[in-house]
Design a protein around this motif. Structure first.
Motif, PDB file in Angstrom:
ATOM      1  N   ASP A  33       0.257  26.462  -1.325  1.00 52.84           N
ATOM      2  CA  ASP A  33       0.668  26.578  -2.725  1.00 52.84           C
ATOM      3  C   ASP A  33       1.770  25.562  -3.001  1.00 52.84           C
ATOM      4  O   ASP A  33       2.949  25.813  -2.753  1.00 52.84           O
ATOM      5  CB  ASP A  33       1.160  28.002  -3.000  1.00 52.84           C
ATOM      6  CG  ASP A  33       1.509  28.239  -4.459  1.00 52.84           C
ATOM      7  OD1 ASP A  33       1.399  27.280  -5.246  1.00 52.84           O
ATOM      8  OD2 ASP A  33       1.880  29.366  -4.804  1.00 52.84           O
ATOM      9  N   ASP A  34       1.396  24.383  -3.521  1.00 53.84           N
ATOM     10  CA  ASP A  34       2.368  23.308  -3.715  1.00 53.84           C
ATOM     11  C   ASP A  34       3.415  23.648  -4.758  1.00 53.84           C
ATOM     12  O   ASP A  34       4.567  23.224  -4.664  1.00 53.84           O
ATOM     13  CB  ASP A  34       1.650  22.009  -4.123  1.00 53.84           C
ATOM     14  CG  ASP A  34       0.811  21.438  -2.989  1.00 53.84           C
ATOM     15  OD1 ASP A  34       1.136  21.736  -1.827  1.00 53.84           O
ATOM     16  OD2 ASP A  34      -0.155  20.714  -3.262  1.00 53.84           O
ATOM     17  N   ASP A  35       3.028  24.393  -5.806  1.00 53.24           N
ATOM     18  CA  ASP A  35       3.973  24.718  -6.877  1.00 53.24           C
ATOM     19  C   ASP A  35       4.925  25.839  -6.485  1.00 53.24           C
ATOM     20  O   ASP A  35       6.019  25.943  -7.032  1.00 53.24           O
ATOM     21  CB  ASP A  35       3.221  25.118  -8.156  1.00 53.24           C
ATOM     22  CG  ASP A  35       2.483  23.946  -8.772  1.00 53.24           C
ATOM     23  OD1 ASP A  35       2.922  22.805  -8.561  1.00 53.24           O
ATOM     24  OD2 ASP A  35       1.461  24.178  -9.444  1.00 53.24           O
ATOM     25  N   CYS A  91       7.054  31.695  -8.668  1.00 58.48           N
ATOM     26  CA  CYS A  91       8.260  31.816  -9.500  1.00 58.48           C
ATOM     27  C   CYS A  91       8.867  33.200  -9.331  1.00 58.48           C
ATOM     28  O   CYS A  91       8.220  34.204  -9.627  1.00 58.48           O
ATOM     29  CB  CYS A  91       7.925  31.545 -10.965  1.00 58.48           C
ATOM     30  SG  CYS A  91       9.368  31.585 -12.048  1.00 58.48           S
ATOM     31  N   GLU A 128      16.279  18.835 -10.686  1.00 55.24           N
ATOM     32  CA  GLU A 128      15.759  19.833  -9.749  1.00 55.24           C
ATOM     33  C   GLU A 128      16.584  19.884  -8.467  1.00 55.24           C
ATOM     34  O   GLU A 128      16.988  18.849  -7.928  1.00 55.24           O
ATOM     35  CB  GLU A 128      14.302  19.526  -9.424  1.00 55.24           C
ATOM     36  CG  GLU A 128      13.648  20.572  -8.529  1.00 55.24           C
ATOM     37  CD  GLU A 128      12.162  20.300  -8.306  1.00 55.24           C
ATOM     38  OE1 GLU A 128      11.467  21.176  -7.781  1.00 55.24           O
ATOM     39  OE2 GLU A 128      11.714  19.195  -8.676  1.00 55.24           O
ATOM     40  N   ASN A 139      13.042  25.930  -4.702  1.00 56.69           N
ATOM     41  CA  ASN A 139      13.182  24.900  -5.726  1.00 56.69           C
ATOM     42  C   ASN A 139      13.743  25.529  -7.000  1.00 56.69           C
ATOM     43  O   ASN A 139      13.173  26.495  -7.512  1.00 56.69           O
ATOM     44  CB  ASN A 139      11.836  24.248  -6.045  1.00 56.69           C
ATOM     45  CG  ASN A 139      11.324  23.408  -4.902  1.00 56.69           C
ATOM     46  OD1 ASN A 139      10.858  23.938  -3.899  1.00 56.69           O
ATOM     47  ND2 ASN A 139      11.415  22.101  -5.045  1.00 56.69           N
ATOM     48  N   GLU A 197      14.251  24.510 -10.699  1.00 57.68           N
ATOM     49  CA  GLU A 197      13.849  23.466 -11.629  1.00 57.68           C
ATOM     50  C   GLU A 197      14.801  23.383 -12.812  1.00 57.68           C
ATOM     51  O   GLU A 197      15.477  24.358 -13.152  1.00 57.68           O
ATOM     52  CB  GLU A 197      12.418  23.725 -12.102  1.00 57.68           C
ATOM     53  CG  GLU A 197      11.410  23.747 -10.959  1.00 57.68           C
ATOM     54  CD  GLU A 197      10.004  24.080 -11.414  1.00 57.68           C
ATOM     55  OE1 GLU A 197       9.845  24.473 -12.594  1.00 57.68           O
ATOM     56  OE2 GLU A 197       9.073  23.941 -10.603  1.00 57.68           O
ATOM     57  N   ASP A 231      13.138  27.712 -13.709  1.00 58.14           N
ATOM     58  CA  ASP A 231      12.312  28.424 -12.745  1.00 58.14           C
ATOM     59  C   ASP A 231      12.869  28.268 -11.327  1.00 58.14           C
ATOM     60  O   ASP A 231      13.186  27.151 -10.889  1.00 58.14           O
ATOM     61  CB  ASP A 231      10.872  27.899 -12.756  1.00 58.14           C
ATOM     62  CG  ASP A 231      10.070  28.423 -13.932  1.00 58.14           C
ATOM     63  OD1 ASP A 231      10.597  29.277 -14.674  1.00 58.14           O
ATOM     64  OD2 ASP A 231       8.918  27.976 -14.116  1.00 58.14           O
ATOM     65  N   ARG A 252      11.540  28.735  -7.680  1.00 56.22           N
ATOM     66  CA  ARG A 252      10.241  28.876  -7.021  1.00 56.22           C
ATOM     67  C   ARG A 252      10.402  28.871  -5.499  1.00 56.22           C
ATOM     68  O   ARG A 252      11.191  28.100  -4.945  1.00 56.22           O
ATOM     69  CB  ARG A 252       9.293  27.754  -7.447  1.00 56.22           C
ATOM     70  CG  ARG A 252       8.907  27.834  -8.924  1.00 56.22           C
ATOM     71  CD  ARG A 252       7.877  26.781  -9.314  1.00 56.22           C
ATOM     72  NE  ARG A 252       7.420  27.008 -10.672  1.00 56.22           N
ATOM     73  CZ  ARG A 252       6.433  27.808 -11.013  1.00 56.22           C
ATOM     74  NH1 ARG A 252       5.775  28.463 -10.054  1.00 56.22           N
ATOM     75  NH2 ARG A 252       6.089  27.970 -12.272  1.00 56.22           N
ATOM     76  N   ARG A 310       8.370  28.599  -1.721  1.00 57.34           N
ATOM     77  CA  ARG A 310       7.148  28.053  -1.122  1.00 57.34           C
ATOM     78  C   ARG A 310       7.287  28.087   0.394  1.00 57.34           C
ATOM     79  O   ARG A 310       8.280  27.621   0.948  1.00 57.34           O
ATOM     80  CB  ARG A 310       6.918  26.622  -1.613  1.00 57.34           C
ATOM     81  CG  ARG A 310       5.667  25.954  -1.074  1.00 57.34           C
ATOM     82  CD  ARG A 310       5.340  24.701  -1.895  1.00 57.34           C
ATOM     83  NE  ARG A 310       6.470  23.794  -1.956  1.00 57.34           N
ATOM     84  CZ  ARG A 310       6.677  22.802  -1.079  1.00 57.34           C
ATOM     85  NH1 ARG A 310       5.848  22.642  -0.055  1.00 57.34           N
ATOM     86  NH2 ARG A 310       7.708  22.005  -1.208  1.00 57.34           N
TER      87      ARG A 310
END
Length: 307
Positions: free
Chosen positions: A240-242, A245, A258, A276, A278, A282, A284, A286
């Motif tokens: 899952d690259d994104d 959230c 970011e 991350n 943003e 958000d 996130r 990963r």
């Protein structure tokens, strides 16, 4: 084309639809309260019911009042997969009423009914029922409330309104924010103190608290302490690259660019998790090395400059 305007002496409000059409833009959908209060926030105890406590709300411009605990039945989950459900406030014009309802879903949360001229639903809670279970565990019921509120209003120091948490007033160009007990002058670079964060619980890719996640701003720097547990039945995958959230931060906490940091989750061994933050707010998560199964806790600490 036919034009119609109301209310006037010659065109009074004649129907509930006319009233709703006018008020739905003046009174946004949501609970009358703030995230720090218990108003209409569903709770669960593992039994076959969920409790909706007292509170008030607006749904499609019409008022809802619940002056006592309301018990909602949780349908048993006879499937082999975790079921994701909503607790909603449902405005049914055909029945002339707004009611709190338990709304079962499936492997994802059920869609909300929002018909412009018919039934309109807003979420107040989201829960999961494990395979074969007939109830929701306390940690598996998460807050999904929307909130209505006041505009920023002019005020005089000698006659301020009640300082409801996060309410805003303006005195001679100075913005003040309610703390629940007092009014505080808004300074984007002042020490906010630690503010608790509510994890994302509004969809299948959701998180619940594990400990307390907090954020603080002081000296033009934000500090984030994160402690959350995977809520959905599916894990957090390395593909899952994104990322998933877990929060959306309020504007005063967002970094100008970011921010990347790292956290850890306890599985069979410590698993590294990328965090991350943003510029849009958000936060996130990963997985980097191994997929993160459900019900595992992620912890991290990040800091960044905000101005």
């Amino acid at each position: 084309m036919t034009e119609f305007s109301y209310p006037y002496g010659s065109t009074k409000i004649a129907t509930e639809d006319e009233f709703s059409r006018m008020m739905r833009w003046a009174a946004p959908d949501g609970v009358c309260g703030s995230w720090s209060g218990p108003e209409l926030r569903p709770t669960a105890n593992g039994s076959g019911t969920v409790t909706v406590p007292p509170g008030e709300a607006f749904v499609r411009g019409q008022k809802y009042l619940n002056d006592g605990d309301k018990q909602l039945t949780v349908p048993p989950n006879s499937t082999g997969a975790t079921r994701l459900d909503y607790v909603v406030l449902r405005n049914s014009p055909a029945e002339d009423r707004i009611t709190a309802e338990y709304k079962p879903g499936g492997t994802s949360l059920p869609p909300l009914v929002q018909s412009w001229n018919g039934v309109w639903e807003i979420p107040i809670g989201a829960g999961k029922v494990k395979p074969g279970a007939a109830g929701v565990q306390p940690e598996d019921m998460v807050d999904a409330r929307l909130f209505t509120g006041w505009p920023v209003a002019p005020s005089l120091p000698a006659s301020r309104p009640a300082p409801y948490r996060d309410r805003m007033i303006c005195e001679n160009g100075v913005i003040l924010i309610g703390t629940g007990t007092d009014w505080r002058v808004h300074d984007p670079f002042a020490d906010t103190g630690w503010v608790n964060l509510v994890p994302n619980g509004s969809n299948a890719d959701a998180w619940s608290p594990s400990g307390v996640s907090r954020i603080r701003c002081r000296d033009r720097r934000a500090e984030l302490r994160l402690s959350v547990r995977r809520w959905a039945s599916s894990g957090l995958g390395t593909a899952d690259d994104d990322g998933s959230c877990v929060f959306n931060l309020a504007p005063q906490y967002r970094p100008p660019v970011e921010v990347l940091g790292f956290g850890y989750a306890q599985v069979a061994r410590q698993t590294v998790i990328a965090v991350n933050v943003e510029s849009g707010g958000d936060v996130r998560l990963r997985a980097l090395v191994a997929d993160l199964p459900a019900s595992r806790t992620v912890q991290a600490f990040l800091s960044w400059f905000i101005g």
